[in-house]
Design a protein around this motif. Sequence first.
Motif, PDB file in Angstrom:
ATOM      1  N   GLY A  14       0.804  -1.211   0.000  1.00 25.25           N
ATOM      2  CA  GLY A  14       0.000   0.000   0.000  1.00 25.25           C
ATOM      3  C   GLY A  14       0.836   1.261   0.000  1.00 25.25           C
ATOM      4  N   ASP A  15       0.227   2.347   0.519  1.00 25.46           N
ATOM      5  CA  ASP A  15       0.860   3.673   0.556  1.00 25.46           C
ATOM      6  C   ASP A  15       0.865   4.204   1.983  1.00 25.46           C
ATOM      7  OD1 ASP A  15       1.338   4.162  -2.289  1.00 25.46           O
ATOM      8  OD2 ASP A  15      -0.849   4.188  -2.470  1.00 25.46           O
ATOM      9  N   ARG A  16       1.715   5.194   2.212  1.00 30.83           N
ATOM     10  CA  ARG A  16       1.722   5.853   3.517  1.00 30.83           C
ATOM     11  C   ARG A  16       0.355   6.483   3.783  1.00 30.83           C
ATOM     12  NH1 ARG A  16       6.745   7.646   5.920  1.00 30.83           N
ATOM     13  NH2 ARG A  16       8.521   6.618   4.917  1.00 30.83           N
ATOM     14  N   ILE A  17      -0.040   6.485   5.027  1.00 27.47           N
ATOM     15  CA  ILE A  17      -1.353   6.994   5.388  1.00 27.47           C
ATOM     16  C   ILE A  17      -1.505   8.463   5.018  1.00 27.47           C
ATOM     17  CG2 ILE A  17      -0.640   7.557   7.769  1.00 27.47           C
ATOM     18  CD1 ILE A  17      -3.496   6.731   8.638  1.00 27.47           C
ATOM     19  N   ALA A  18      -0.401   9.231   5.117  1.00 31.94           N
ATOM     20  CA  ALA A  18      -0.476  10.653   4.770  1.00 31.94           C
ATOM     21  C   ALA A  18      -0.803  10.843   3.295  1.00 31.94           C
ATOM     22  CB  ALA A  18       0.834  11.352   5.124  1.00 31.94           C
ATOM     23  N   LYS A  19      -0.248   9.991   2.452  1.00 32.84           N
ATOM     24  CA  LYS A  19      -0.514  10.083   1.020  1.00 32.84           C
ATOM     25  C   LYS A  19      -1.974   9.757   0.726  1.00 32.84           C
ATOM     26  CE  LYS A  19       1.014   8.282  -3.465  1.00 32.84           C
ATOM     27  NZ  LYS A  19       1.994   7.406  -4.167  1.00 32.84           N
ATOM     28  N   LEU A  20      -2.488   8.695   1.354  1.00 33.88           N
ATOM     29  CA  LEU A  20      -3.883   8.308   1.129  1.00 33.88           C
ATOM     30  C   LEU A  20      -4.844   9.387   1.617  1.00 33.88           C
ATOM     31  CD1 LEU A  20      -3.806   4.525   2.115  1.00 33.88           C
ATOM     32  CD2 LEU A  20      -3.937   5.487  -0.188  1.00 33.88           C
ATOM     33  N   LEU A  21      -4.556   9.963   2.774  1.00 39.53           N
ATOM     34  CA  LEU A  21      -5.440  10.991   3.313  1.00 39.53           C
ATOM     35  C   LEU A  21      -5.384  12.267   2.485  1.00 39.53           C
ATOM     36  CD1 LEU A  21      -4.913  10.464   7.144  1.00 39.53           C
ATOM     37  CD2 LEU A  21      -6.991  10.013   5.832  1.00 39.53           C
ATOM     38  N   ALA A  22      -4.207  12.609   1.970  1.00 37.38           N
ATOM     39  CA  ALA A  22      -4.101  13.777   1.099  1.00 37.38           C
ATOM     40  C   ALA A  22      -4.878  13.552  -0.189  1.00 37.38           C
ATOM     41  CB  ALA A  22      -2.630  14.068   0.789  1.00 37.38           C
ATOM     42  N   ARG A  23      -4.774  12.353  -0.726  1.00 35.34           N
ATOM     43  CA  ARG A  23      -5.506  12.019  -1.952  1.00 35.34           C
ATOM     44  C   ARG A  23      -7.009  12.081  -1.711  1.00 35.34           C
ATOM     45  NH1 ARG A  23      -3.902   6.376  -3.903  1.00 35.34           N
ATOM     46  NH2 ARG A  23      -1.863   7.399  -4.103  1.00 35.34           N
ATOM     47  N   ALA A  24      -7.423  11.759  -0.486  1.00 36.49           N
ATOM     48  CA  ALA A  24      -8.849  11.798  -0.140  1.00 36.49           C
ATOM     49  C   ALA A  24      -9.317  13.204   0.200  1.00 36.49           C
ATOM     50  CB  ALA A  24      -9.125  10.859   1.034  1.00 36.49           C
ATOM     51  N   GLY A  25      -8.375  14.178   0.191  1.00 39.12           N
ATOM     52  CA  GLY A  25      -8.756  15.560   0.413  1.00 39.12           C
ATOM     53  C   GLY A  25      -8.856  15.980   1.860  1.00 39.12           C
ATOM     54  N   VAL A  26      -8.242  15.220   2.763  1.00 39.15           N
ATOM     55  CA  VAL A  26      -8.307  15.574   4.180  1.00 39.15           C
ATOM     56  C   VAL A  26      -7.467  16.812   4.463  1.00 39.15           C
ATOM     57  CG1 VAL A  26      -7.708  14.812   6.512  1.00 39.15           C
ATOM     58  CG2 VAL A  26      -8.837  13.234   4.923  1.00 39.15           C
ATOM     59  N   PRO A 111     -16.911  18.532   0.679  1.00 40.88           N
ATOM     60  CA  PRO A 111     -15.871  17.723   1.324  1.00 40.88           C
ATOM     61  C   PRO A 111     -14.876  18.621   2.052  1.00 40.88           C
ATOM     62  CG  PRO A 111     -15.359  18.020  -0.986  1.00 40.88           C
ATOM     63  CD  PRO A 111     -16.718  18.647  -0.776  1.00 40.88           C
ATOM     64  N   ARG A 112     -13.976  18.016   2.794  1.00 39.17           N
ATOM     65  CA  ARG A 112     -12.872  18.778   3.385  1.00 39.17           C
ATOM     66  C   ARG A 112     -12.006  19.318   2.253  1.00 39.17           C
ATOM     67  NH1 ARG A 112     -11.567  17.020   8.981  1.00 39.17           N
ATOM     68  NH2 ARG A 112      -9.505  17.897   8.592  1.00 39.17           N
ATOM     69  N   VAL A 113     -11.588  20.555   2.390  1.00 36.92           N
ATOM     70  CA  VAL A 113     -10.814  21.174   1.308  1.00 36.92           C
ATOM     71  C   VAL A 113      -9.499  21.743   1.835  1.00 36.92           C
ATOM     72  CG1 VAL A 113     -12.791  21.713  -0.159  1.00 36.92           C
ATOM     73  CG2 VAL A 113     -12.067  23.354   1.607  1.00 36.92           C
ATOM     74  N   MET A 114      -8.563  21.899   0.891  1.00 34.96           N
ATOM     75  CA  MET A 114      -7.250  22.475   1.172  1.00 34.96           C
ATOM     76  C   MET A 114      -7.046  23.671   0.253  1.00 34.96           C
ATOM     77  SD  MET A 114      -5.218  18.863   0.900  1.00 34.96           S
ATOM     78  CE  MET A 114      -6.211  18.385  -0.535  1.00 34.96           C
ATOM     79  N   PRO A 115      -6.333  24.701   0.714  1.00 33.84           N
ATOM     80  CA  PRO A 115      -6.048  25.837  -0.159  1.00 33.84           C
ATOM     81  C   PRO A 115      -4.977  25.486  -1.180  1.00 33.84           C
ATOM     82  CG  PRO A 115      -4.972  26.145   1.956  1.00 33.84           C
ATOM     83  CD  PRO A 115      -5.809  24.908   2.084  1.00 33.84           C
ATOM     84  N   ILE A 116      -5.111  26.029  -2.367  1.00 29.37           N
ATOM     85  CA  ILE A 116      -4.082  25.901  -3.401  1.00 29.37           C
ATOM     86  C   ILE A 116      -3.231  27.156  -3.325  1.00 29.37           C
ATOM     87  CG2 ILE A 116      -3.646  25.785  -5.888  1.00 29.37           C
ATOM     88  CD1 ILE A 116      -6.299  24.250  -6.127  1.00 29.37           C
ATOM     89  N   GLY A 117      -2.003  27.019  -2.874  1.00 26.70           N
ATOM     90  CA  GLY A 117      -1.163  28.179  -2.643  1.00 26.70           C
ATOM     91  C   GLY A 117      -1.634  28.936  -1.410  1.00 26.70           C
ATOM     92  N   ARG A 118      -1.103  30.136  -1.251  1.00 30.13           N
ATOM     93  CA  ARG A 118      -1.434  30.930  -0.076  1.00 30.13           C
ATOM     94  C   ARG A 118      -1.643  32.388  -0.450  1.00 30.13           C
ATOM     95  NH1 ARG A 118      -0.149  28.797   5.044  1.00 30.13           N
ATOM     96  NH2 ARG A 118       0.704  26.697   4.945  1.00 30.13           N
ATOM     97  N   LEU A 119      -2.417  33.064   0.378  1.00 30.60           N
ATOM     98  CA  LEU A 119      -2.496  34.519   0.366  1.00 30.60           C
ATOM     99  C   LEU A 119      -2.146  34.971   1.763  1.00 30.60           C
ATOM    100  CD1 LEU A 119      -5.806  35.238  -1.624  1.00 30.60           C
ATOM    101  CD2 LEU A 119      -3.454  35.380  -2.460  1.00 30.60           C
ATOM    102  N   ASP A 120      -1.241  35.943   1.891  1.00 25.28           N
ATOM    103  CA  ASP A 120      -0.822  36.333   3.226  1.00 25.28           C
ATOM    104  C   ASP A 120      -1.919  37.104   3.955  1.00 25.28           C
ATOM    105  OD1 ASP A 120      -0.642  39.059   2.481  1.00 25.28           O
ATOM    106  OD2 ASP A 120       1.450  38.844   1.879  1.00 25.28           O
ATOM    107  N   LEU A 121      -1.648  37.428   5.207  1.00 22.40           N
ATOM    108  CA  LEU A 121      -2.645  38.024   6.096  1.00 22.40           C
ATOM    109  C   LEU A 121      -3.325  39.246   5.490  1.00 22.40           C
ATOM    110  CD1 LEU A 121      -3.816  38.021   9.069  1.00 22.40           C
ATOM    111  CD2 LEU A 121      -1.994  39.646   9.604  1.00 22.40           C
ATOM    112  N   ASN A 122      -2.539  40.109   4.845  1.00 15.52           N
ATOM    113  CA  ASN A 122      -3.072  41.371   4.349  1.00 15.52           C
ATOM    114  C   ASN A 122      -3.420  41.347   2.861  1.00 15.52           C
ATOM    115  OD1 ASN A 122      -2.850  42.752   6.864  1.00 15.52           O
ATOM    116  ND2 ASN A 122      -0.639  42.862   6.550  1.00 15.52           N
TER     117      ASN A 122
END
Length: 260
Positions: A14-26, A111-122
């Motif tokens: 199989g794969d590392r749990i972190a890889k599977l969870l990232a693929r699942a969008g956690v 679903p649970r989502v992750m940001p693509i890239g970042r925008l700083d505080l301001n």
Amino acid sequence: MPTNPKQSEDRPEGDRIAKLLARAGVASRREIERMIADGRITLNDKPVETPATFLTTLEGVSVDGKPVAGPEPTQLYAFHKPTGLITAERDASGRATIYSALVNAMPKDAPRVMPIGRLDLNTEGLLLLTNDGGLKRQMELPANGIPRTYRARAFGDVTQEQLEALIEGVEIDGVRYGSIDANLERASGSGKNQWIEMTITEGKNREVRRVLEYLGLKVNRLIRTAYGPFRLGDLPRGRVARIRKGDLDRFRSSLKRDRK
């Protein structure tokens, strides 16, 4: 005579749990590793102790007590990020994060989502969100050269000629910034605020602010208006809109063609 006859038998399946969870969008892999360290991820009701846990499925895995389903279809959302929010799940200093706003902004069935890239505080404007760790990495990769467009309001004097010179790139304090397409939206006269549109493809940390400061300008407002073909448009501040599947599919197809 083989030097390690048990090598194939000992290799985890199989794969590392972190890889599977990232693929699942956690979350991203790095964030998942932090979640494991905090005891937030369990396998068959027991805390996962290490990211080096190999699994073939996510059956029995829970995050914050909630079972994780298998990978869902890729979804992409546009979020109009206001200023004053950190692009992270949590902040050690207790500052508000984008997830504080997303609790009420996201659809209830999202679903649970992750940001693509970042925008700083301001920095405000378009922040893309996805449940697909693979898409996130692909869109963030500088080698893919996905354009990001910003509108900056900056105090000081600059000419269109100075901005056009940025098309060749610029080096600032030992950091090389690639080609930048920059244009004055309108000149406000000497010693006043100028609105400048800039399109970059690398997305280095604070790139727009640093380049304009290098030109002697003081940025007092920065808005991201586009990321690839996806635009902020008239999306209200603090609101979320789902990108249509057809638009997402066309974009992903163009990425694959560009990489051939």
